[in-house]
Design a protein around this motif. Structure first.
Motif, PDB file in Angstrom:
ATOM      1  N   UNK A  26       0.856  -1.190   0.000  1.00  0.00           N
ATOM      2  CA  UNK A  26       0.000   0.000   0.000  1.00  0.00           C
ATOM      3  C   UNK A  26       0.892   1.240   0.000  1.00  0.00           C
ATOM      4  N   UNK A  27       0.663   2.105  -0.951  1.00  0.00           N
ATOM      5  CA  UNK A  27       1.466   3.318  -1.050  1.00  0.00           C
ATOM      6  C   UNK A  27       0.585   4.524  -0.784  1.00  0.00           C
ATOM      7  N   UNK A  28       1.138   5.533  -0.116  1.00  0.00           N
ATOM      8  CA  UNK A  28       0.354   6.730   0.156  1.00  0.00           C
ATOM      9  C   UNK A  28       0.316   7.634  -1.059  1.00  0.00           C
ATOM     10  N   UNK A  29       1.496   7.812  -1.641  1.00  0.00           N
ATOM     11  CA  UNK A  29       1.581   8.685  -2.797  1.00  0.00           C
ATOM     12  C   UNK A  29       1.429   7.811  -4.034  1.00  0.00           C
ATOM     13  N   UNK A  30       0.416   8.088  -4.851  1.00  0.00           N
ATOM     14  CA  UNK A  30       0.167   7.168  -5.952  1.00  0.00           C
ATOM     15  C   UNK A  30       0.677   7.669  -7.298  1.00  0.00           C
ATOM     16  N   UNK A  31       0.969   8.976  -7.400  1.00  0.00           N
ATOM     17  CA  UNK A  31       1.488   9.508  -8.657  1.00  0.00           C
ATOM     18  C   UNK A  31       2.857  10.132  -8.453  1.00  0.00           C
ATOM     19  N   UNK A  32       3.840   9.665  -9.205  1.00  0.00           N
ATOM     20  CA  UNK A  32       5.194  10.200  -9.080  1.00  0.00           C
ATOM     21  C   UNK A  32       5.633  10.751 -10.431  1.00  0.00           C
ATOM     22  N   UNK A  33       6.338  11.887 -10.383  1.00  0.00           N
ATOM     23  CA  UNK A  33       6.842  12.470 -11.627  1.00  0.00           C
ATOM     24  C   UNK A  33       8.304  12.849 -11.440  1.00  0.00           C
ATOM     25  N   UNK A  34       9.159  12.431 -12.349  1.00  0.00           N
ATOM     26  CA  UNK A  34      10.550  12.865 -12.369  1.00  0.00           C
ATOM     27  C   UNK A  34      10.912  13.116 -13.831  1.00  0.00           C
ATOM     28  N   UNK A  35      11.235  14.361 -14.154  1.00  0.00           N
ATOM     29  CA  UNK A  35      11.559  14.705 -15.547  1.00  0.00           C
ATOM     30  C   UNK A  35      10.396  14.335 -16.455  1.00  0.00           C
ATOM     31  N   UNK A  36      10.691  13.574 -17.520  1.00  0.00           N
ATOM     32  CA  UNK A  36       9.622  13.202 -18.445  1.00  0.00           C
ATOM     33  C   UNK A  36       8.974  11.859 -18.089  1.00  0.00           C
ATOM     34  N   UNK A  37       9.351  11.330 -16.912  1.00  0.00           N
ATOM     35  CA  UNK A  37       8.785  10.049 -16.478  1.00  0.00           C
ATOM     36  C   UNK A  37       7.644  10.264 -15.484  1.00  0.00           C
ATOM     37  N   UNK A  38       6.571   9.496 -15.664  1.00  0.00           N
ATOM     38  CA  UNK A  38       5.476   9.501 -14.700  1.00  0.00           C
ATOM     39  C   UNK A  38       5.170   8.073 -14.297  1.00  0.00           C
ATOM     40  N   UNK A  39       4.844   7.911 -13.027  1.00  0.00           N
ATOM     41  CA  UNK A  39       4.540   6.580 -12.515  1.00  0.00           C
ATOM     42  C   UNK A  39       3.226   6.643 -11.741  1.00  0.00           C
ATOM     43  N   UNK A  40       2.287   5.802 -12.138  1.00  0.00           N
ATOM     44  CA  UNK A  40       1.035   5.660 -11.411  1.00  0.00           C
ATOM     45  C   UNK A  40       1.109   4.344 -10.651  1.00  0.00           C
ATOM     46  N   UNK A  41       1.288   4.457  -9.337  1.00  0.00           N
ATOM     47  CA  UNK A  41       1.528   3.258  -8.532  1.00  0.00           C
ATOM     48  C   UNK A  41       0.285   2.384  -8.447  1.00  0.00           C
ATOM     49  N   UNK A  42      -0.875   3.021  -8.327  1.00  0.00           N
ATOM     50  CA  UNK A  42      -2.115   2.246  -8.225  1.00  0.00           C
ATOM     51  C   UNK A  42      -2.367   1.444  -9.502  1.00  0.00           C
ATOM     52  N   UNK A  43      -2.165   2.086 -10.632  1.00  0.00           N
ATOM     53  CA  UNK A  43      -2.432   1.413 -11.909  1.00  0.00           C
ATOM     54  C   UNK A  43      -1.234   0.622 -12.418  1.00  0.00           C
ATOM     55  N   UNK A  44      -0.102   0.716 -11.705  1.00  0.00           N
ATOM     56  CA  UNK A  44       1.114   0.019 -12.115  1.00  0.00           C
ATOM     57  C   UNK A  44       1.498   0.411 -13.536  1.00  0.00           C
ATOM     58  N   UNK A  45       1.536   1.726 -13.780  1.00  0.00           N
ATOM     59  CA  UNK A  45       1.754   2.208 -15.136  1.00  0.00           C
ATOM     60  C   UNK A  45       2.871   3.243 -15.148  1.00  0.00           C
ATOM     61  N   UNK A  46       3.763   3.119 -16.113  1.00  0.00           N
ATOM     62  CA  UNK A  46       4.835   4.098 -16.266  1.00  0.00           C
ATOM     63  C   UNK A  46       4.751   4.692 -17.668  1.00  0.00           C
ATOM     64  N   UNK A  47       4.870   6.022 -17.750  1.00  0.00           N
ATOM     65  CA  UNK A  47       4.901   6.648 -19.065  1.00  0.00           C
ATOM     66  C   UNK A  47       6.132   7.534 -19.189  1.00  0.00           C
ATOM     67  N   UNK A  48       6.656   7.627 -20.401  1.00  0.00           N
ATOM     68  CA  UNK A  48       7.748   8.548 -20.705  1.00  0.00           C
ATOM     69  C   UNK A  48       7.252   9.466 -21.806  1.00  0.00           C
ATOM     70  N   UNK A  49       7.243  10.769 -21.524  1.00  0.00           N
ATOM     71  CA  UNK A  49       6.654  11.751 -22.447  1.00  0.00           C
ATOM     72  C   UNK A  49       5.245  11.327 -22.844  1.00  0.00           C
ATOM     73  N   UNK A  50       4.514  10.814 -21.878  1.00  0.00           N
ATOM     74  CA  UNK A  50       3.124  10.428 -22.121  1.00  0.00           C
ATOM     75  C   UNK A  50       2.943   9.079 -22.797  1.00  0.00           C
ATOM     76  N   UNK A  51       4.060   8.444 -23.183  1.00  0.00           N
ATOM     77  CA  UNK A  51       3.938   7.151 -23.847  1.00  0.00           C
ATOM     78  C   UNK A  51       4.196   6.016 -22.879  1.00  0.00           C
TER      79      UNK A  51
END
Ligand code: CA
Length: 228
Positions: free
Chosen positions: A126-151
């Motif tokens: 269980x994670x408290x923070x569910x959305x992480x952003x670093x540079x052009x990378x985004x991570x949605x922990x709940x959905x287990x999804x990673x995007x780079x520049x939206x891809x």
């Protein structure tokens, strides 16, 4: 006692398969068995499993090919490979090919159960923070999804966990030992080579050609994700 999971056991030797099935069922897990490569891929694509326990030497095609096809299909399965004791190359090859963990044959059933529990626990974190952003990378922990520049970038569950460590604290350097301890259980004999392989896998998927690596090596210390 760990949580009950649905496990796909891919093992062609009837005796080992029967023993492992009994032990897993006794521990409360649901077990489906495949005894060759093509059968394993078919089952993995048809039904949801939490973990695949995958033998290397199989009829049809081998465990590496099964793993490659599961990963190519983007199936979010955790894979524990059963490798031969003498084949250090199998272990490295398995991790490079996208396995989350490995166990060398012959193994104790208690050890297998402990590894499966550890793999299962990770998925239920269980994670408290569910959305992480670093540079052009985004991570949605709940959905287990990673995007780079939206891809969308397809990561295996373990690759996701390693990346998550860095994305939680960009700018902080992590030693190989610390990454090992966070991802794998301390009591297991993981070497830092395993961490190196996962970093290599992440770089291959995340780095744009010609650009600086997303995860930089800090010589003699470990790795860091540069804060933007
Ligand atoms: Ca076999």
């Amino acid at each position: 006692m760990g949580i009950a999971m649905d496990i796909l056991l891919v093992e062609d030797e009837p005796q080992i398969a029967a023993q492992v099935t009994r032990a897993l069922e006794k521990a409360g897990h649901g077990v489906t068995r495949a005894s060759d490569g093509p059968g394993a891929v078919e089952l993995a694509g048809k039904q949801h499993y939490d973990i695949v326990v995958l033998d290397v030497n199989l009829p049809g095609f081998d465990g590496f090919e099964v793993l490659a096809r599961i990963r190519a299909a983007g199936l979010p399965l955790r894979v524990l490979m059963l490798t031969a004791r003498s084949e250090v190359g199998d272990r490295v090859a398995g991790l490079k090919a996208g396995a989350d963990d490995y166990l060398t044959k012959p193994f104790a059933l208690e050890e297998l159960l402990a590894r499966l529990d550890a793999l299962g626990r990770r998925s239920g974190t269980v994670e408290h923070q569910t959305l992480l952003h670093v540079g052009n990378l985004s991570m949605d922990i709940t959905k287990h999804r990673v995007t780079r520049n939206g891809e969308r970038v397809e990561l295996s569950p373990r690759e996701f966990e390693v990346l998550q460590i860095f994305m939680h604290e960009p700018g902080r350097t992590f030693s190989r030992d610390e990454i090992c301890e966070r991802i794998w259980e301390r009591e297991h004999e993981y070497d830092t080579r395993t961490v190196e392989i996962f970093i290599m896998r992440l770089r291959k998927k995340l780095d744009a050609p010609g650009n600086e690596s997303v995860i930089a090596t800090v010589r003699g210390v470990g790795y860091v994700m540069k804060a933007p």
